[in-house]
Write a protein that holds these residues in place. Sequence first.
Motif, PDB file in Angstrom:
ATOM      1  N   LEU A   1      44.915  34.882  37.759  1.00  0.00           N
ATOM      2  CA  LEU A   1      45.931  34.042  37.145  1.00  0.00           C
ATOM      3  C   LEU A   1      46.492  34.657  35.887  1.00  0.00           C
ATOM      4  N   THR A   2      45.695  35.458  35.195  1.00  0.00           N
ATOM      5  CA  THR A   2      46.140  35.881  33.872  1.00  0.00           C
ATOM      6  C   THR A   2      46.496  37.347  33.786  1.00  0.00           C
TER       7      THR A   2
ATOM      8  N   ARG B   1      47.661  43.126  25.030  1.00  0.00           N
ATOM      9  CA  ARG B   1      46.597  42.462  24.275  1.00  0.00           C
ATOM     10  C   ARG B   1      46.876  40.979  24.178  1.00  0.00           C
ATOM     11  N   ILE B   2      45.833  40.236  23.863  1.00  0.00           N
ATOM     12  CA  ILE B   2      45.969  38.802  23.638  1.00  0.00           C
ATOM     13  C   ILE B   2      46.944  38.596  22.482  1.00  0.00           C
ATOM     14  N   PRO B   3      47.850  37.665  22.504  1.00  0.00           N
ATOM     15  CA  PRO B   3      47.986  36.548  23.450  1.00  0.00           C
ATOM     16  C   PRO B   3      48.899  36.798  24.652  1.00  0.00           C
ATOM     17  N   VAL B   4      49.433  38.010  24.822  1.00  0.00           N
ATOM     18  CA  VAL B   4      50.351  38.199  25.941  1.00  0.00           C
ATOM     19  C   VAL B   4      49.586  38.551  27.210  1.00  0.00           C
ATOM     20  N   ASP B   5      48.638  39.442  27.084  1.00  0.00           N
ATOM     21  CA  ASP B   5      47.882  39.894  28.242  1.00  0.00           C
ATOM     22  C   ASP B   5      46.444  40.060  27.768  1.00  0.00           C
ATOM     23  N   ASN B   6      45.543  40.249  28.701  1.00  0.00           N
ATOM     24  CA  ASN B   6      44.159  40.444  28.308  1.00  0.00           C
ATOM     25  C   ASN B   6      43.604  41.633  29.070  1.00  0.00           C
TER      26      ASN B   6
ATOM     27  N   ARG C   1      49.860  31.351  28.368  1.00  0.00           N
ATOM     28  CA  ARG C   1      50.283  31.549  29.749  1.00  0.00           C
ATOM     29  C   ARG C   1      51.625  32.259  29.732  1.00  0.00           C
ATOM     30  N   LEU C   2      52.010  32.782  30.886  1.00  0.00           N
ATOM     31  CA  LEU C   2      53.114  33.740  30.949  1.00  0.00           C
ATOM     32  C   LEU C   2      54.374  33.219  30.268  1.00  0.00           C
TER      33      LEU C   2
ATOM     34  N   MET D   1      52.467  41.141  41.945  1.00  0.00           N
ATOM     35  CA  MET D   1      52.472  40.169  40.860  1.00  0.00           C
ATOM     36  C   MET D   1      52.402  40.880  39.514  1.00  0.00           C
ATOM     37  N   GLY D   2      51.517  41.870  39.452  1.00  0.00           N
ATOM     38  CA  GLY D   2      51.368  42.609  38.195  1.00  0.00           C
ATOM     39  C   GLY D   2      52.652  43.292  37.805  1.00  0.00           C
TER      40      GLY D   2
END
Lengths: 613, 210, 295
Positions: C199-200, C187-192, C269-270, C125-126
């Motif tokens: 889920l994220t 980084r936020i908002p794309v990834d954290n 979200r994605l 998934m990653g």
Amino acid sequence: MGYFINNTAFLSFDPLSVFFLAVIGLVSFPSAIYSIGYLKDHYSPQKIALGWALFIAFVLSMALVVTVKNAFLFLIAWELMSLVSYFLVVFDTEHEKSIKAGAIYIVMTHIGTAFIIAAILIMFKYAHSFDFPALKEACLAMPPGIKNLIFILFLIGFGTKAGIVPLHIWLPYAHPQAPSHISSLMSGVMIKTAIYGIIRFVIMILGVGSLWWGSAILVIASISCLVGVIYALMEHDIKRLLAYHSVENIGIILLGVGASMVFMKLNMPIPAVFAMIAGLYHLINHALFKGLLFLGAGSVYKATGKRNMEKMGGLIKAMPWTAATFLVGAMAISALPPLNGFVSEWLTLQAFFMGLAGGTIGVKIFMGALAGVLALTGGLAAACFVKAFGITFLAMPRSKNAAEAKESPFSMKFAMVFLAALTIIFGLAAAPIIKILTGVSGSALAIDTANINFTLNNFIITPQGAGNIYLSPLIAGMALIFIGAATAATLYFALGKSKVVINKTWDCGYYKLNSRNEYTATAFSKPFRIAFDFFLLPYRKTEKIWDSFYHTKSFTYEVYTTPVFKQYIYEPALRAILKIANKMKKIQSGSMHLYIFYIFITILTLIIFMDRF
Amino acid sequence: MQLLLTGVLFMAFVMVISKRVSALIHGFRAQSFFLFLTALYIAMLNNNAEIYIVAGLLFAIKVVAIPYILSRIVRRIKVEEGAGLFINPTLSVFIAVLLTYLSYLFTGRVMPDAGRSQSAAVIISLSVTLIGLFLMMSRMKAVSQIIGLLVMENGLFLIAMASAGGMPFFVEIAVFFDIFVCVVILGMFVYRINKLFTHINVSKLQELKG
Amino acid sequence: MKILIIIIQVAVLTAIAPLISGIIRKIKNNIRMRRGTSVFQPYYNLAKLFAKNEVVSENASWIFRVTPFVVIASAIFALSLVPLVNAGNNVNYAGDILLIMFTLMLGRFFLALSGLDTGSAFGGMGSSREMFISSLVEPAMMISIFVVAANASSTNQYLIAARGHVSFSAIVAGIALLMVTIAETSRIPVDNQETHLELTMIHEAMVLEYSGRSLALIELASHIKQIVFFTILANVIFPIGAGLAVYVVKILMISAMIGVIEISIAKMRLFRAVDFLTFSLVLSMAALVISAAGL
């Protein structure tokens, strides 16, 4: 007969022809060796003999296509090549798919040939000869309208063979269906003969007529790039995936060729030469790595008997050679430094940059946008090959066949290693190759390249003269290896050998992780499917079988994408043709007399109206 | 020369009128004989050994061998005598005359400044070719299609002979061989059709359409 | 001399790369009114990981073992190519700014492969998501870089850095590239970076199977990649001023900006992230048009 064939030698060996001959040779040699192992145990001895005969005929016909210097002979060679490749596509006659693929292929290729014939006949009308020099002379005095017409005819004709969108429809059917060493030749070399045709007929003989020719090719090429790679992402049949990548890469090659045409018309000879180098370089690179990838896919197919990636997995342990060489090919096609695909994409980007730095406002914006398209294509291609390599070769086997796979025999390994080595060499030794290509592209564009030099010494590429912009794949490759090795060595000496524990993959305490829990190719491509849903129009079918209110016994999930071109262009066209044919059927009464009557009437009409022709 | 050519044309007309298959064959034999005489005449004029050989071959194949084979087939398969016309003889002759006129017009256009005898030869050979095609079209029996084809070939031979003094020797020989083999094969074919359908009426082949 | 400069540059930047991550985290925590960990926490993490044993999945192949070295090599190689304080002093030895982008792609390609290698659904998934995001980032990044390069008429990063003025188009391109940087550095908002929620997570899911020394290398590579992007932003896009001090100030400003953006936006979200990236593409196209118009 004087019209057709001049009495002097009918083969030419100018730099362009020699370049294409080299491409043919570089791919057909390993393919031939590969076929020794590939055909064995797969086919009967008679079939193998037939396969060899066709293979040789195929290679020779391609060699003829790129060397003749008479349009009439060119057409004969072209047709020969199409027919032989048709027989190779239907080589596995026992598969119904092959017959179908062959039918689509032969129809499409003949439509293309018809356009080429039309264009050549129009040129003949002006030149009264089929010889290339005479045609070239006649084209100088041609009215622009006719030139435009001929260009469009050539673009459609050669575009069909090259597989540009939307004429690519046959390619993903035909290429995978042939035996793998033939797939590698078809994808690696045969579609390149169409590029040869475009360079030879449009650029060298016809001469670039107006600016929109190059722009049209650039637009078509960028559409081909994106459509090819997006469809490839959706594809889980490994050979069809590669075939779609051929559509994409033909697009990249045409980006170089088209940019060169634009620069020619803008009176920028040095960028024109450079863009042509980029196109030709990508052409030979694509021949190498696509040939390699198809051979790898064939090796996998031979070992597992399957082409569906969802049934593979874990092959890297059973087939280390195939996996390693396939990885080299995958890295090259994803444009990763320092391999050859990267070098040619870099060259193409630099060609765009020359337009961006020196063109008019419109050209600047156009070239910048094209660079964006190329970058997106590269990113998507990398994603696609992570999928192709990861799902096929890594993790656990997803089927019994994959678990029992064996490495291929020596001849196949040799061919793959040979091509992988060439892929690496063509990346590292870019500068000397560019020197050679400078001459080739100069002769193709009729520009004197004696004073044009895009390289510093034998290691460094400098598109804009000494020390300005440059790239040295060799130094880059050595630096990467050095840094990696230095890191490993530092760690080893500073901290000692790494203590490694082999254990199960982390499974959230499930303890029964098997291949069914793995990420599939379908799942991998899901984000792309959703992001590009405006184009792919995906839909799915799910089926649940309940054995009680609370528990489902089985659940099937199938996802499809709508083949847009097939559904909205080809099928309506096909329906219309069938409808007309049904109406036309009435003239076919079955009466022989009536048929003779038709002939009779035709002759009479010709006699009566002969003045008019 | 003129006389011989007229004979060739006249025999073509005779074939158009003839109702029976055997009459057609006889007509063809006569036409070929006139053709042979023409070739002989030209050979004598030019004193050319090659044309002598061609004429000899013509006699052997078209006057003797082919009519013999055809009549043997006809006898063997006991075809009923009527040739089965689509168009009645009067109208056929009328059409044949029209065809001759057309070829006259055509020749005038193609070679306006040819000599009288040469243009006459071209007109006649062209009309013989067209009449051959017409014969093929207007008859039901398979044998008459063969004869129509042969008549067309006669016409072509005449064109070559009259306008260029014959085709190259080897081509001529090859054409003869072709024609001969063609007749043999077609004969076999007709025989097969007869066995299968118990008649050789080609109009029954209509059911073979797609 | 050239080689010495490059080696010093690589050594210094590698050494301070984790510090930047620590500073950003500190900035975020301070704005949130937390005390937070020390700015040197990334170093402690790396030291801990280097000392630990590794656990490798039984399904993994040599790809999994080689990946950390490929990733670190590509990151350090990219780092050796970016112009540091010696703008104008052309010490380019292997390639231009395009090579930097392609080199980073090399590391990502291998990371994504090793995500699939262990047969874990998280890894797959990653890598799927990572490749998705990164391929959509490419066009915006390419066009933005083309714009600033066109202003300098060269794609040689040193020459771009030496052009000495910042045109309007470069500013727009810089904003687009900042958005790209956010996506590329997870980084936020794309990834954290801070979560391990299935889920994220994108990047974290991909490297979930790594541990010990390998994970340390990959994390170090992420820090280095971050400083590469920051340096491109600071020196290539906005080449104002010279000297180490100016560089440090610029890097700190970028870090602060990133920190503020991270705490003021929620993670998307994605498929909303696609819109974010599309916006950066539009910005870069705008920059292209502006630059073509000569501004």
